[in-house]
Enzyme design. Structure first.
Site, mmCIF file in Angstrom:
data_model
loop_
_atom_site.group_PDB
_atom_site.id
_atom_site.type_symbol
_atom_site.label_atom_id
_atom_site.label_comp_id
_atom_site.label_asym_id
_atom_site.label_seq_id
_atom_site.Cartn_x
_atom_site.Cartn_y
_atom_site.Cartn_z
ATOM 1 N N HIS A 1 3.706 -11.247 8.928
ATOM 2 C CA HIS A 1 3.707 -12.325 7.922
ATOM 3 C C HIS A 1 5.120 -12.722 7.507
ATOM 4 O O HIS A 1 6.056 -11.926 7.575
ATOM 5 C CB HIS A 1 2.811 -11.995 6.713
ATOM 6 C CG HIS A 1 3.349 -10.992 5.750
ATOM 7 N ND1 HIS A 1 2.572 -10.005 5.182
ATOM 8 C CD2 HIS A 1 4.572 -10.821 5.210
ATOM 9 C CE1 HIS A 1 3.297 -9.291 4.339
ATOM 10 N NE2 HIS A 1 4.506 -9.762 4.348
ATOM 11 N N ASN B 1 2.663 -6.890 9.751
ATOM 12 C CA ASN B 1 1.634 -7.656 10.482
ATOM 13 C C ASN B 1 2.143 -9.038 10.907
ATOM 14 O O ASN B 1 1.372 -9.901 11.294
ATOM 15 C CB ASN B 1 0.363 -7.801 9.636
ATOM 16 C CG ASN B 1 0.611 -8.564 8.338
ATOM 17 O OD1 ASN B 1 1.717 -9.038 8.089
ATOM 18 N ND2 ASN B 1 -0.411 -8.696 7.516
ATOM 19 N N ASP C 1 7.801 -16.808 -2.687
ATOM 20 C CA ASP C 1 6.449 -16.457 -3.136
ATOM 21 C C ASP C 1 6.446 -15.697 -4.457
ATOM 22 O O ASP C 1 7.504 -15.296 -4.968
ATOM 23 C CB ASP C 1 5.733 -15.637 -2.043
ATOM 24 C CG ASP C 1 6.605 -14.525 -1.467
ATOM 25 O OD1 ASP C 1 7.632 -14.182 -2.079
ATOM 26 O OD2 ASP C 1 6.267 -13.999 -0.401
ATOM 27 N N GLU D 1 -0.155 -14.692 5.564
ATOM 28 C CA GLU D 1 -0.789 -13.633 6.342
ATOM 29 C C GLU D 1 -1.296 -14.183 7.677
ATOM 30 O O GLU D 1 -1.428 -15.403 7.831
ATOM 31 C CB GLU D 1 -1.970 -13.064 5.536
ATOM 32 C CG GLU D 1 -1.576 -12.412 4.216
ATOM 33 C CD GLU D 1 -0.920 -11.045 4.380
ATOM 34 O OE1 GLU D 1 -0.259 -10.787 5.405
ATOM 35 O OE2 GLU D 1 -1.058 -10.210 3.458
HETATM 36 C C1 GLP Z 1 6.454 -8.935 1.156
HETATM 37 C C2 GLP Z 1 7.116 -10.300 0.935
HETATM 38 C C3 GLP Z 1 7.761 -10.813 2.210
HETATM 39 C C4 GLP Z 1 8.583 -9.720 2.850
HETATM 40 C C5 GLP Z 1 7.679 -8.578 3.247
HETATM 41 C C6 GLP Z 1 8.397 -7.449 3.957
HETATM 42 O O1 GLP Z 1 5.146 -9.007 1.556
HETATM 43 N N1 GLP Z 1 6.211 -11.264 0.446
HETATM 44 O O2 GLP Z 1 8.568 -11.938 1.900
HETATM 45 O O3 GLP Z 1 9.237 -10.225 3.984
HETATM 46 O O4 GLP Z 1 7.100 -8.068 2.043
HETATM 47 O O5 GLP Z 1 8.972 -6.606 3.019
HETATM 48 P P1 GLP Z 1 10.078 -5.529 3.316
HETATM 49 O O6 GLP Z 1 11.342 -6.293 3.506
HETATM 50 O O7 GLP Z 1 10.100 -4.693 2.080
HETATM 51 O O8 GLP Z 1 9.655 -4.783 4.513
#
Ligand code: GLP
Length: 260
Positions: A138, A136, A67, A143
């Site tokens: 995702h 959440n 993304d 989302e």
């Molecule tokens: C972002 C990214 C996700 C990632 C998520 C969790 O929203 N788009 O790909 O998995 O954050 O992030 P973290 O690993 O910092 O908790």
């Protein structure tokens, strides 16, 4: 689904590093699906060490990131392109021309998503897809309420995701509210998927992913539909799982059978 519960976050990264190393040894020209966020950063450090130590090579690899933020160009310090260059690509022998991240400043974001999806297909599809998980539930920026068969598209972020990611943005920096993300259907098309989650703040999302019903309310639960999904978590992230003991026992059996 294979659920691997390990004592701490370093063990989680080491496990994932072994998985990627095996993938590269078996298929040097692998198509890798990569992720951003804090979850993969230790894994990336370990992959850099292994590559610089001569154990693995990325020279024939093609990569597609999950993304990107709509509105950020690749030079922006909070763009996912910048993150990937800094955390991984600048330190390994990968051909940067074969590393792909959606273009956050494309004139037509919908067209860009379509093009990205086509490029993945043209490359032959992702062999190994790395994922983190949002609090959440995702995956990528899919989302809750995302269609379980969605493809790469523009997705508006939830307030909770914007808040969770606000820690990366300075007080004067404008934080994007929209993203371009591989869809859940795109992710499920990968030949193998590995999701990493560490820390107690991920425990609820991990429960939804592993033991909840398959539902668009928890996008990560779609991994239950994948034939080769591995969820690797530390003990803190596993604390709400009722199948924890079974998973630990099953993993010892898995290892024993691999050694037979
Ligand atoms: C972002 C990214 C996700 C990632 C998520 C969790 O929203 N788009 O790909 O998995 O954050 O992030 P973290 O690993 O910092 O908790």
């Amino acid at each position: 689904m294979r659920l691997v519960i390990l004592p701490n976050s370093d063990d989680v990264a080491e496990f994932a590093c072994d998985l990627f190393a095996r993938q590269l040894l078996e298929k040097p020209n692998s198509i890798l699906g990569l992720a951003t966020g804090s979850s993969p950063t230790t894994l990336y450090k370990k992959l850099i060490e292994r590559q610089q130590g001569g154990d693995i090579s990325f020279s024939k690899v093609t990569s597609f990131n999950l993304d990107e933020y709509v509105g950020l160009n690749g030079e922006h310090t909070q763009s996912y392109r910048h993150f990937m260059n800094e955390q991984l690509f600048d330190h390994i022998d990968i051909d940067k021309g074969r590393t792909f991240v959606p273009n956050g400043v494309a004139k037509d974001p919908n067209e860009e998503c379509k093009r990205y999806e086509e490029m993945i297909a043209l490359a032959g599809g992702v062999d190994l897809q790395l994922l983190g998980i949002g609090i959440n539930g995702h995956i990528g920026f899919n989302e809750p309420l995302s269609s379980l068969s969605s493809r790469t598209r523009v997705k508006t972020l939830t307030k909770s995701t914007i808040e969770a990611n606000s820690r990366f943005f300075g007080p004067d920096e404008r934080q994007p509210t929209d993203s371009m993300t591989m869809g859940i259907g795109t992710i499920l098309d990968a030949k193998q998927v590995v999701l990493l989650a560490t820390g107690a703040h991920k425990a609820e999302a991990v429960r939804g992913c592993v033991e909840g019903a398959v539902t668009a309310s928890c996008p990560a639960s779609a991994l239950q539909l994948h034939q080769h999904a591995i969820v690797v978590v530390d003990e803190a992230a596993a604390e709400l799982l009722s199948m924890k003991d079974y998973a630990i026992w099953a993993e010892t059996r898995h290892i024993a059978m691999e050694q037979m």
